[in-house]
Scaffold this motif. Structure first.
Motif, mmCIF file in Angstrom:
data_model
loop_
_atom_site.group_PDB
_atom_site.id
_atom_site.type_symbol
_atom_site.label_atom_id
_atom_site.label_comp_id
_atom_site.label_asym_id
_atom_site.label_seq_id
_atom_site.Cartn_x
_atom_site.Cartn_y
_atom_site.Cartn_z
ATOM 1 N N ASN A 76 -0.774 12.972 -26.290
ATOM 2 C CA ASN A 76 -1.301 11.718 -25.756
ATOM 3 C C ASN A 76 -2.518 11.941 -24.871
ATOM 4 O O ASN A 76 -2.650 12.981 -24.221
ATOM 5 C CB ASN A 76 -0.217 10.982 -24.960
ATOM 6 C CG ASN A 76 0.910 10.537 -25.849
ATOM 7 O OD1 ASN A 76 0.687 9.790 -26.791
ATOM 8 N ND2 ASN A 76 2.115 11.001 -25.580
ATOM 9 N N ARG A 77 -3.387 10.952 -24.863
ATOM 10 C CA ARG A 77 -4.582 10.944 -24.018
ATOM 11 C C ARG A 77 -4.594 9.641 -23.243
ATOM 12 O O ARG A 77 -3.881 8.703 -23.581
ATOM 13 C CB ARG A 77 -5.835 11.067 -24.875
ATOM 14 C CG ARG A 77 -5.957 12.416 -25.584
ATOM 15 C CD ARG A 77 -7.099 12.447 -26.572
ATOM 16 N NE ARG A 77 -6.979 11.476 -27.648
ATOM 17 C CZ ARG A 77 -6.254 11.632 -28.751
ATOM 18 N NH1 ARG A 77 -5.562 12.732 -28.931
ATOM 19 N NH2 ARG A 77 -6.214 10.704 -29.682
ATOM 20 N N PHE A 78 -5.439 9.596 -22.214
ATOM 21 C CA PHE A 78 -5.581 8.362 -21.453
ATOM 22 C C PHE A 78 -6.994 8.251 -20.920
ATOM 23 O O PHE A 78 -7.701 9.248 -20.788
ATOM 24 C CB PHE A 78 -4.559 8.273 -20.303
ATOM 25 C CG PHE A 78 -4.691 9.341 -19.257
ATOM 26 C CD1 PHE A 78 -5.433 9.127 -18.109
ATOM 27 C CD2 PHE A 78 -4.058 10.568 -19.413
ATOM 28 C CE1 PHE A 78 -5.546 10.108 -17.134
ATOM 29 C CE2 PHE A 78 -4.163 11.552 -18.453
ATOM 30 C CZ PHE A 78 -4.907 11.320 -17.299
ATOM 31 N N TYR A 79 -7.414 7.015 -20.666
ATOM 32 C CA TYR A 79 -8.702 6.759 -20.019
ATOM 33 C C TYR A 79 -8.496 6.798 -18.521
ATOM 34 O O TYR A 79 -7.531 6.246 -17.997
ATOM 35 C CB TYR A 79 -9.256 5.380 -20.388
ATOM 36 C CG TYR A 79 -9.840 5.291 -21.773
ATOM 37 C CD1 TYR A 79 -10.957 6.033 -22.129
ATOM 38 C CD2 TYR A 79 -9.281 4.447 -22.718
ATOM 39 C CE1 TYR A 79 -11.491 5.943 -23.402
ATOM 40 C CE2 TYR A 79 -9.812 4.346 -23.988
ATOM 41 C CZ TYR A 79 -10.911 5.109 -24.326
ATOM 42 O OH TYR A 79 -11.437 5.018 -25.585
ATOM 43 N N LEU A 80 -9.416 7.446 -17.838
ATOM 44 C CA LEU A 80 -9.448 7.434 -16.384
ATOM 45 C C LEU A 80 -10.840 6.973 -15.982
ATOM 46 O O LEU A 80 -11.827 7.633 -16.277
ATOM 47 C CB LEU A 80 -9.153 8.811 -15.800
ATOM 48 C CG LEU A 80 -9.150 8.891 -14.283
ATOM 49 C CD1 LEU A 80 -8.091 7.974 -13.688
ATOM 50 C CD2 LEU A 80 -8.916 10.309 -13.823
ATOM 51 N N THR A 81 -10.901 5.819 -15.348
ATOM 52 C CA THR A 81 -12.167 5.230 -14.947
ATOM 53 C C THR A 81 -12.371 5.444 -13.457
ATOM 54 O O THR A 81 -11.491 5.140 -12.657
ATOM 55 C CB THR A 81 -12.173 3.722 -15.256
ATOM 56 O OG1 THR A 81 -11.846 3.547 -16.637
ATOM 57 C CG2 THR A 81 -13.522 3.110 -14.981
ATOM 58 N N ALA A 82 -13.541 5.996 -13.091
ATOM 59 C CA ALA A 82 -13.939 6.124 -11.685
ATOM 60 C C ALA A 82 -14.906 4.971 -11.420
ATOM 61 O O ALA A 82 -16.006 4.934 -11.981
ATOM 62 C CB ALA A 82 -14.597 7.469 -11.431
ATOM 63 N N ASN A 83 -14.478 4.020 -10.619
ATOM 64 C CA ASN A 83 -15.255 2.811 -10.361
ATOM 65 C C ASN A 83 -16.122 2.938 -9.107
ATOM 66 O O ASN A 83 -15.849 3.763 -8.233
ATOM 67 C CB ASN A 83 -14.314 1.614 -10.220
ATOM 68 C CG ASN A 83 -13.596 1.322 -11.519
ATOM 69 O OD1 ASN A 83 -14.223 1.043 -12.534
ATOM 70 N ND2 ASN A 83 -12.272 1.410 -11.502
#
Length: 115
Positions: A76-83
């Motif tokens: 599995n993979r996931f998105y990690l957003t740095a805002n």
């Protein structure tokens, strides 16, 4: 005089929200911000849910949103957003479709963006 953006701040511990456990670290080095560590959700996170992991201090935030793909449990993979507000937000966990993130699964974080 040394440019502060190029100075190495060394690794610092980033406080996680109550939804996560284990360790996440951040630093500034060579004009970039780095965030690394391995974390685990304390409880299951629903599919398609955006969940904040932590918030970076103001001087370690990106000038524009930085999108990253990180490794989750198994394949599995996931998105990690740095805002730009400093929030690190996890979402879209899975391989070919978005599935819930199980409690206790290890999530590896290794991202960087311009300082």
């Amino acid at each position: 005089m040394l440019n502060k953006d190029l100075a190495d701040t060394e690794w610092q511990n980033l406080s996680l929200t109550s939804n996560f456990q284990n360790d996440l670290f951040y630093r500034r080095k060579g004009g970039k911000i780095y965030v690394e560590g391995a974390i685990q959700p304390a409880s299951q996170i629903a599919a398609n849910q955006q969940t904040t992991i932590a918030t970076l201090p103001e001087e370690y935030r990106p000038d524009r949103t930085a999108y990253n793909v990180c490794q989750g449990g198994g394949m599995n993979r996931f998105y990690l957003t740095a805002n730009v507000d400093g929030s690190l937000v996890i979402q879209k966990y899975g391989t070919t479709q978005d599935i819930p993130i199980p409690a206790g699964v290890w999530l590896s974080v290794t991202i960087d963006f311009p300082a």
